[in-house]
Design a protein around this motif. Structure first.
Motif, PDB file in Angstrom:
ATOM      1  N   LYS A 117       5.369  48.691 -73.843  1.00 41.88           N
ATOM      2  CA  LYS A 117       6.322  48.423 -72.759  1.00 41.88           C
ATOM      3  C   LYS A 117       7.761  48.529 -73.243  1.00 41.88           C
ATOM      4  CE  LYS A 117       7.333  46.695 -68.595  1.00 41.88           C
ATOM      5  NZ  LYS A 117       7.065  45.254 -68.337  1.00 41.88           N
ATOM      6  N   TYR A 118       7.990  48.219 -74.538  1.00 40.84           N
ATOM      7  CA  TYR A 118       9.358  48.162 -75.068  1.00 40.84           C
ATOM      8  C   TYR A 118       9.297  48.463 -76.556  1.00 40.84           C
ATOM      9  CZ  TYR A 118      13.779  45.903 -76.594  1.00 40.84           C
ATOM     10  OH  TYR A 118      15.006  45.620 -77.148  1.00 40.84           O
ATOM     11  N   PHE A 119      10.273  49.262 -77.009  1.00 39.11           N
ATOM     12  CA  PHE A 119      10.391  49.515 -78.449  1.00 39.11           C
ATOM     13  C   PHE A 119      11.867  49.673 -78.802  1.00 39.11           C
ATOM     14  CE2 PHE A 119      11.139  52.218 -82.067  1.00 39.11           C
ATOM     15  CZ  PHE A 119      10.315  51.662 -83.024  1.00 39.11           C
ATOM     16  N   LYS A 120      12.262  49.050 -79.917  1.00 36.52           N
ATOM     17  CA  LYS A 120      13.632  49.212 -80.383  1.00 36.52           C
ATOM     18  C   LYS A 120      13.697  49.025 -81.895  1.00 36.52           C
ATOM     19  CE  LYS A 120      18.441  48.058 -79.396  1.00 36.52           C
ATOM     20  NZ  LYS A 120      19.366  47.287 -78.529  1.00 36.52           N
ATOM     21  N   TYR A 121      14.450  49.908 -82.539  1.00 38.35           N
ATOM     22  CA  TYR A 121      14.706  49.804 -83.977  1.00 38.35           C
ATOM     23  C   TYR A 121      16.081  49.193 -84.197  1.00 38.35           C
ATOM     24  CZ  TYR A 121      16.263  51.180 -88.631  1.00 38.35           C
ATOM     25  OH  TYR A 121      16.772  51.161 -89.903  1.00 38.35           O
ATOM     26  N   HIS A 122      16.162  48.234 -85.135  1.00 34.23           N
ATOM     27  CA  HIS A 122      17.422  47.570 -85.450  1.00 34.23           C
ATOM     28  C   HIS A 122      17.744  47.769 -86.936  1.00 34.23           C
ATOM     29  CE1 HIS A 122      17.242  45.123 -81.698  1.00 34.23           C
ATOM     30  NE2 HIS A 122      15.942  45.153 -81.932  1.00 34.23           N
ATOM     31  N   PRO A 123      18.818  48.469 -87.270  1.00 33.38           N
ATOM     32  CA  PRO A 123      19.250  48.477 -88.680  1.00 33.38           C
ATOM     33  C   PRO A 123      19.756  47.085 -89.030  1.00 33.38           C
ATOM     34  CG  PRO A 123      20.890  49.529 -87.296  1.00 33.38           C
ATOM     35  CD  PRO A 123      19.714  49.244 -86.404  1.00 33.38           C
ATOM     36  N   GLY A 124      19.764  46.751 -90.315  1.00 34.45           N
ATOM     37  CA  GLY A 124      20.221  45.406 -90.669  1.00 34.45           C
ATOM     38  C   GLY A 124      20.237  45.153 -92.155  1.00 34.45           C
ATOM     39  N   LYS A 125      20.212  43.869 -92.507  1.00 36.62           N
ATOM     40  CA  LYS A 125      20.287  43.451 -93.895  1.00 36.62           C
ATOM     41  C   LYS A 125      18.907  43.509 -94.551  1.00 36.62           C
ATOM     42  CE  LYS A 125      24.055  40.203 -92.857  1.00 36.62           C
ATOM     43  NZ  LYS A 125      24.465  38.766 -92.890  1.00 36.62           N
ATOM     44  N   THR A 141      11.951  46.356 -86.410  1.00 40.25           N
ATOM     45  CA  THR A 141      11.610  46.966 -85.122  1.00 40.25           C
ATOM     46  C   THR A 141      11.035  45.875 -84.230  1.00 40.25           C
ATOM     47  OG1 THR A 141       9.319  47.527 -85.673  1.00 40.25           O
ATOM     48  CG2 THR A 141      11.022  49.157 -86.224  1.00 40.25           C
ATOM     49  N   THR A 142      11.176  46.063 -82.935  1.00 44.26           N
ATOM     50  CA  THR A 142      10.569  45.165 -81.959  1.00 44.26           C
ATOM     51  C   THR A 142       9.684  45.994 -81.038  1.00 44.26           C
ATOM     52  OG1 THR A 142      12.489  43.689 -82.008  1.00 44.26           O
ATOM     53  CG2 THR A 142      10.994  43.489 -80.128  1.00 44.26           C
ATOM     54  N   VAL A 143       8.425  45.588 -80.919  1.00 42.08           N
ATOM     55  CA  VAL A 143       7.462  46.303 -80.090  1.00 42.08           C
ATOM     56  C   VAL A 143       6.837  45.308 -79.122  1.00 42.08           C
ATOM     57  CG1 VAL A 143       5.408  47.768 -80.052  1.00 42.08           C
ATOM     58  CG2 VAL A 143       6.915  47.783 -82.067  1.00 42.08           C
ATOM     59  N   VAL A 144       6.793  45.654 -77.849  1.00 40.92           N
ATOM     60  CA  VAL A 144       6.145  44.801 -76.843  1.00 40.92           C
ATOM     61  C   VAL A 144       4.968  45.566 -76.245  1.00 40.92           C
ATOM     62  CG1 VAL A 144       6.379  43.561 -74.664  1.00 40.92           C
ATOM     63  CG2 VAL A 144       8.266  43.562 -76.310  1.00 40.92           C
ATOM     64  N   GLU A 172       7.976  54.103 -76.836  1.00 43.53           N
ATOM     65  CA  GLU A 172       7.897  53.401 -75.560  1.00 43.53           C
ATOM     66  C   GLU A 172       7.136  54.264 -74.545  1.00 43.53           C
ATOM     67  OE1 GLU A 172      11.381  51.867 -72.761  1.00 43.53           O
ATOM     68  OE2 GLU A 172      11.453  50.928 -74.749  1.00 43.53           O
ATOM     69  N   GLY A 173       6.190  53.652 -73.858  1.00 41.98           N
ATOM     70  CA  GLY A 173       5.393  54.371 -72.874  1.00 41.98           C
ATOM     71  C   GLY A 173       4.048  54.847 -73.383  1.00 41.98           C
ATOM     72  N   ASP A 174       3.806  54.748 -74.701  1.00 37.60           N
ATOM     73  CA  ASP A 174       2.522  55.167 -75.264  1.00 37.60           C
ATOM     74  C   ASP A 174       1.420  54.175 -74.909  1.00 37.60           C
ATOM     75  OD1 ASP A 174       3.785  57.304 -76.440  1.00 37.60           O
ATOM     76  OD2 ASP A 174       3.685  56.522 -78.490  1.00 37.60           O
ATOM     77  N   SER A 175       0.214  54.699 -74.725  1.00 38.15           N
ATOM     78  CA  SER A 175      -0.980  53.859 -74.631  1.00 38.15           C
ATOM     79  C   SER A 175      -1.618  53.805 -76.016  1.00 38.15           C
ATOM     80  CB  SER A 175      -1.975  54.438 -73.621  1.00 38.15           C
ATOM     81  OG  SER A 175      -1.438  54.383 -72.311  1.00 38.15           O
ATOM     82  N   VAL A 176      -1.966  52.611 -76.480  1.00 38.48           N
ATOM     83  CA  VAL A 176      -2.471  52.458 -77.842  1.00 38.48           C
ATOM     84  C   VAL A 176      -3.780  51.669 -77.829  1.00 38.48           C
ATOM     85  CG1 VAL A 176      -0.163  52.567 -78.855  1.00 38.48           C
ATOM     86  CG2 VAL A 176      -1.123  50.343 -78.218  1.00 38.48           C
TER      87      VAL A 176
END
Length: 220
Positions: A117-125, A141-144, A172-176
């Motif tokens: 439903k949701y995916f986002k990559y966050h660069p960071g420390k 990364t955050t995956v919902v 985002e949008g993939d069926s797994v």
């Protein structure tokens, strides 16, 4: 033993570097045989360390739509009710965190079958993986996953002090499918799960988990 695709290039380069180094020492270095043997032994240990890190053992997965399976091998280091701000906007969830040491299998697996439903990559420390702020400040990364009855499960890959590379194979949008591989984190790291409040947690603090096999929780 199957070697994960993320490690094949590195292992090939490392093998030839160690091979050339040891060949040069054997032929050219004015060392005694004992010292040369020690250097060769150390080289073998280094190679085997990286080889075991990139191992990708076959796992028998038993699909169950009511169960949330462990997304990673490691040890349970957090079980608590907390708020999640990125996706659930401050709503309370049950957090279960798994710490992955450099000796663990570092393949990440889908904990459930469903839709991304949701995916986002966050660069960071790169704080140590058990640091309280690692889940909000480290590279991650955050995956919902959206599953039956519109239940949503959030999973977060978190890089640690040594883990400088997060890989993912979903969008985002993939069926797994539950238990299938969705990513990989190189070296020590952590995975957080955020579950519904009515989920029945089946693991305990300090428990060792096996990705795709250990039941983290059951849904009602």
């Amino acid at each position: 033993m199957k070697v994960h695709k993320e490690g094949r290039g590195l292992l090939t380069v490392l093998f030839f570097i160690l091979l050339v180094l040891n060949a040069g020492i054997i032929i050219l270095a004015p060392f005694g045989d004992i010292l040369k043997g020690i250097i060769g032994g150390v080289s073998l240990i280094i190679f085997l360390f990286f080889l075991q890190f990139f191992r990708n053992p076959a796992r028998k997965i038993e699909l169950n739509e009511k169960q949330i399976l462990a997304p990673a091998d490691g040890k349970v280091v957090v079980i608590e009710t907390t708020t999640e701000d990125e996706y659930f906007r401050g709503k309370e969830r049950i957090q279960v965190s798994i710490f992955m040491s450099p000796t663990n299998v570092h393949v990440n697996r889908n904990p459930v079958t469903g839709l991304i439903k949701y995916f986002k990559y966050h660069p960071g420390k790169y704080l140590v993986a058990w640091h309280p702020k690692s889940s909000t400040e480290n590279e991650r990364t955050t995956v919902v996953y959206q599953i039956h009855k519109n239940v949503e499960i959030l999973i977060r890959q978190i890089a640690g002090a040594a883990a400088r590379r997060i890989k993912w194979y979903i969008n985002e949008g993939d069926s797994v499918i539950q238990g299938r591989e969705f990513g990989f984190i190189k070296f020590g790291s952590r995975v957080d799960l955020f579950l519904p409040l009515d989920a029945d947690v089946k693991v305990e603090m300090g428990q060792v988990t096996r990705g795709g096999q250990t039941v983290i929780a059951e849904l009602k």
